[in-house]
Design a protein around this motif. Structure first.
Motif, PDB file in Angstrom:
ATOM      1  N   ALA A 220      -7.094  17.325  -3.696  1.00 55.97           N
ATOM      2  CA  ALA A 220      -6.355  16.710  -2.585  1.00 55.97           C
ATOM      3  C   ALA A 220      -7.295  15.887  -1.708  1.00 55.97           C
ATOM      4  O   ALA A 220      -6.969  14.760  -1.309  1.00 55.97           O
ATOM      5  N   ASP A 221      -8.476  16.429  -1.420  1.00 56.24           N
ATOM      6  CA  ASP A 221      -9.447  15.702  -0.595  1.00 56.24           C
ATOM      7  C   ASP A 221      -9.891  14.397  -1.267  1.00 56.24           C
ATOM      8  O   ASP A 221      -9.936  13.343  -0.624  1.00 56.24           O
ATOM      9  N   LEU A 222     -10.230  14.476  -2.544  1.00 57.52           N
ATOM     10  CA  LEU A 222     -10.714  13.277  -3.230  1.00 57.52           C
ATOM     11  C   LEU A 222      -9.594  12.260  -3.449  1.00 57.52           C
ATOM     12  O   LEU A 222      -9.850  11.049  -3.468  1.00 57.52           O
ATOM     13  N   THR A 223      -8.364  12.735  -3.593  1.00 51.49           N
ATOM     14  CA  THR A 223      -7.235  11.811  -3.694  1.00 51.49           C
ATOM     15  C   THR A 223      -7.103  11.017  -2.402  1.00 51.49           C
ATOM     16  O   THR A 223      -6.975   9.784  -2.418  1.00 51.49           O
ATOM     17  N   GLN A 224      -7.165  11.722  -1.286  1.00 50.18           N
ATOM     18  CA  GLN A 224      -7.096  11.036   0.009  1.00 50.18           C
ATOM     19  C   GLN A 224      -8.269  10.077   0.175  1.00 50.18           C
ATOM     20  O   GLN A 224      -8.104   8.955   0.647  1.00 50.18           O
ATOM     21  N   ASP A 225      -9.457  10.521  -0.216  1.00 55.84           N
ATOM     22  CA  ASP A 225     -10.642   9.670  -0.109  1.00 55.84           C
ATOM     23  C   ASP A 225     -10.478   8.385  -0.928  1.00 55.84           C
ATOM     24  O   ASP A 225     -10.942   7.315  -0.528  1.00 55.84           O
ATOM     25  N   THR A 226      -9.832   8.500  -2.074  1.00 54.09           N
ATOM     26  CA  THR A 226      -9.600   7.322  -2.920  1.00 54.09           C
ATOM     27  C   THR A 226      -8.744   6.298  -2.187  1.00 54.09           C
ATOM     28  O   THR A 226      -9.071   5.108  -2.152  1.00 54.09           O
ATOM     29  N   PHE A 227      -7.664   6.773  -1.573  1.00 53.70           N
ATOM     30  CA  PHE A 227      -6.782   5.842  -0.868  1.00 53.70           C
ATOM     31  C   PHE A 227      -7.432   5.308   0.414  1.00 53.70           C
ATOM     32  O   PHE A 227      -7.216   4.150   0.779  1.00 53.70           O
ATOM     33  N   VAL A 228      -8.242   6.122   1.055  1.00 56.40           N
ATOM     34  CA  VAL A 228      -8.979   5.636   2.236  1.00 56.40           C
ATOM     35  C   VAL A 228      -9.954   4.545   1.808  1.00 56.40           C
ATOM     36  O   VAL A 228     -10.057   3.496   2.451  1.00 56.40           O
ATOM     37  N   ARG A 229     -10.660   4.781   0.718  1.00 58.01           N
ATOM     38  CA  ARG A 229     -11.603   3.777   0.208  1.00 58.01           C
ATOM     39  C   ARG A 229     -10.862   2.483  -0.127  1.00 58.01           C
ATOM     40  O   ARG A 229     -11.337   1.385   0.151  1.00 58.01           O
TER      41      ARG A 229
ATOM     42  N   PHE B  84       0.832  -1.203   0.000  1.00 55.82           N
ATOM     43  CA  PHE B  84       0.000   0.000   0.000  1.00 55.82           C
ATOM     44  C   PHE B  84       0.868   1.255   0.000  1.00 55.82           C
ATOM     45  O   PHE B  84       0.593   2.199  -0.728  1.00 55.82           O
ATOM     46  N   ASP B  85       1.903   1.261   0.824  1.00 51.45           N
ATOM     47  CA  ASP B  85       2.818   2.419   0.867  1.00 51.45           C
ATOM     48  C   ASP B  85       3.422   2.667  -0.507  1.00 51.45           C
ATOM     49  O   ASP B  85       3.487   3.812  -0.966  1.00 51.45           O
ATOM     50  N   ARG B  86       3.858   1.608  -1.162  1.00 49.86           N
ATOM     51  CA  ARG B  86       4.447   1.731  -2.493  1.00 49.86           C
ATOM     52  C   ARG B  86       3.406   2.273  -3.482  1.00 49.86           C
ATOM     53  O   ARG B  86       3.697   3.149  -4.299  1.00 49.86           O
ATOM     54  N   LEU B  87       2.197   1.765  -3.393  1.00 52.77           N
ATOM     55  CA  LEU B  87       1.105   2.211  -4.260  1.00 52.77           C
ATOM     56  C   LEU B  87       0.805   3.689  -4.018  1.00 52.77           C
ATOM     57  O   LEU B  87       0.677   4.473  -4.957  1.00 52.77           O
ATOM     58  N   TYR B  88       0.713   4.066  -2.758  1.00 57.13           N
ATOM     59  CA  TYR B  88       0.406   5.453  -2.400  1.00 57.13           C
ATOM     60  C   TYR B  88       1.490   6.401  -2.911  1.00 57.13           C
ATOM     61  O   TYR B  88       1.205   7.392  -3.568  1.00 57.13           O
ATOM     62  N   LEU B  89       2.723   6.073  -2.607  1.00 61.65           N
ATOM     63  CA  LEU B  89       3.841   6.943  -3.015  1.00 61.65           C
ATOM     64  C   LEU B  89       3.985   7.011  -4.529  1.00 61.65           C
ATOM     65  O   LEU B  89       4.311   8.058  -5.079  1.00 61.65           O
ATOM     66  N   GLY B  90       3.718   5.905  -5.197  1.00 61.63           N
ATOM     67  CA  GLY B  90       3.883   5.861  -6.647  1.00 61.63           C
ATOM     68  C   GLY B  90       2.753   6.469  -7.445  1.00 61.63           C
ATOM     69  O   GLY B  90       2.936   6.817  -8.619  1.00 61.63           O
ATOM     70  N   HIS B  91       1.564   6.622  -6.831  1.00 60.77           N
ATOM     71  CA  HIS B  91       0.399   7.060  -7.606  1.00 60.77           C
ATOM     72  C   HIS B  91      -0.322   8.284  -7.037  1.00 60.77           C
ATOM     73  O   HIS B  91      -1.233   8.806  -7.671  1.00 60.77           O
ATOM     74  N   HIS B  92       0.046   8.714  -5.880  1.00 59.14           N
ATOM     75  CA  HIS B  92      -0.649   9.835  -5.244  1.00 59.14           C
ATOM     76  C   HIS B  92      -0.602  11.094  -6.110  1.00 59.14           C
ATOM     77  O   HIS B  92      -1.630  11.726  -6.373  1.00 59.14           O
TER      78      HIS B  92
ATOM     79  N   HIS C  26      -3.266   1.757 -11.739  1.00 57.17           N
ATOM     80  CA  HIS C  26      -3.880   2.918 -12.405  1.00 57.17           C
ATOM     81  C   HIS C  26      -5.363   2.668 -12.657  1.00 57.17           C
ATOM     82  O   HIS C  26      -6.201   3.511 -12.357  1.00 57.17           O
ATOM     83  N   PHE C  27      -5.652   1.498 -13.209  1.00 57.73           N
ATOM     84  CA  PHE C  27      -7.042   1.183 -13.548  1.00 57.73           C
ATOM     85  C   PHE C  27      -7.906   1.058 -12.299  1.00 57.73           C
ATOM     86  O   PHE C  27      -9.030   1.536 -12.265  1.00 57.73           O
ATOM     87  N   TYR C  28      -7.377   0.419 -11.290  1.00 59.12           N
ATOM     88  CA  TYR C  28      -8.158   0.222 -10.074  1.00 59.12           C
ATOM     89  C   TYR C  28      -8.379   1.544  -9.337  1.00 59.12           C
ATOM     90  O   TYR C  28      -9.494   1.846  -8.902  1.00 59.12           O
ATOM     91  N   LEU C  29      -7.322   2.348  -9.224  1.00 60.56           N
ATOM     92  CA  LEU C  29      -7.469   3.660  -8.577  1.00 60.56           C
ATOM     93  C   LEU C  29      -8.404   4.550  -9.375  1.00 60.56           C
ATOM     94  O   LEU C  29      -9.221   5.292  -8.802  1.00 60.56           O
TER      95      LEU C  29
END
Length: 172
Positions: A36-45, A10-18, A60-63
Motif C-alpha cells: 500500500a505504501d509503495l503504491t501510494q509512492d508510485t502515484f505521488v512520484r 490522473f483520477d481516472r488513472l489512479y482509480l483504474g490502476h491502483h 501499465h508500462f509507465y506505472l
C-alpha cells in the motif's frame, strides 16, 4: 499544478490502476502494508513528475517503470538497514547508541548510499577506494586500469557531485 483536464486524467488513472498496482507490489513484497505504501509512492512520484499526457496512453508500462524503481530502492534500503542492524549487534552493549542516534545514523547512511549510487561506476569506485580503503591515486589507477590523471578527474567529479547533492538536500 494540474489543470482540470490533467486532474481528471490522473483520477481516472489512479482509480483504474491502483488495485492492480497494489496487488503487483503485494506479490513482490508479501506484505499488504508495504504494498500500500509503495503504491501510494508510485502515484505521488507520478504527480511530482508532472507527466505528459502521452504517458497515460500506456499507463501499465509507465506505472510499472516507476514501481520497479521504487521496489529496487525499497530492497536496497532493507539490505542497508539489515547490514546496519547486524553491525549494531556486534557492538558491546555499553557502546550502543540511543535509538534516536541509531535512527539518525541509519538515515544518514541511506542518504550517503543514494548519493553514491547516483555516481557513474568508475567514479564511485575511485571515490570509495580513496575514502574507505585509503588507496593512493596511483593504486586506484592500477585497479581501475585508467591513468592517474583520470583518477584525479574521477575524484574531482565525485567531490563536486557530493557538494551538489548536499546543496540539493538542504533545499528540500
Amino acid at each position: 499544478m494540474l489543470t482540470p483536464v490533467q486532474s481528471a486524467e490522473f483520477d481516472r488513472l489512479y482509480l483504474g490502476h491502483h488495485a492492480w498496482l497494489q496487488r503487483w507490489f503485494c506479490k513482490k513484497l508479501g506484505c499488504t502494508f508495504q504494498a500500500a505504501d509503495l503504491t501510494q509512492d508510485t502515484f505521488v512520484r507520478l504527480l511530482l513528475k508532472q507527466v505528459e499526457q502521452h504517458h497515460f496512453t500506456t499507463p501499465h508500462f509507465y506505472l510499472l517503470h516507476i514501481a520497479k524503481g521504487l521496489l529496487v530502492d525499497h530492497w536496497r534500503r532493507q539490505s542497508l538497514e539489515k547490514s546496519y542492524l547486524d553491525a549494531l549487534l556486534l557492538q558491546e552493549p555499553s557502546q550502543t547508541s540511543s535509538l534516536e542516534v541509531q535512527a539518525i545514523l541509519l538515515e544518514t547512511l541511506l542518504e550517503v548510499d543514494a548519493m553514491l549510487d547516483s555516481l557513474p561506476l568508475k567514479v564511485r569506485k575511485a571515490f570509495l577506494f580513496a575514502q574507505i580503503d585509503g588507496l593512493t591515486y596511483r593504486e586506484i589507477a592500477e585497479l581501475l586500469t585508467v591513468s592517474e590523471r583520470m583518477v584525479k578527474k574521477y575524484m574531482a567529479s565525485a567531490m563536486m557531485h557530493c557538494l551538489q547533492y548536499k546543496r540539493s538536500m538542504e533545499m528540500l
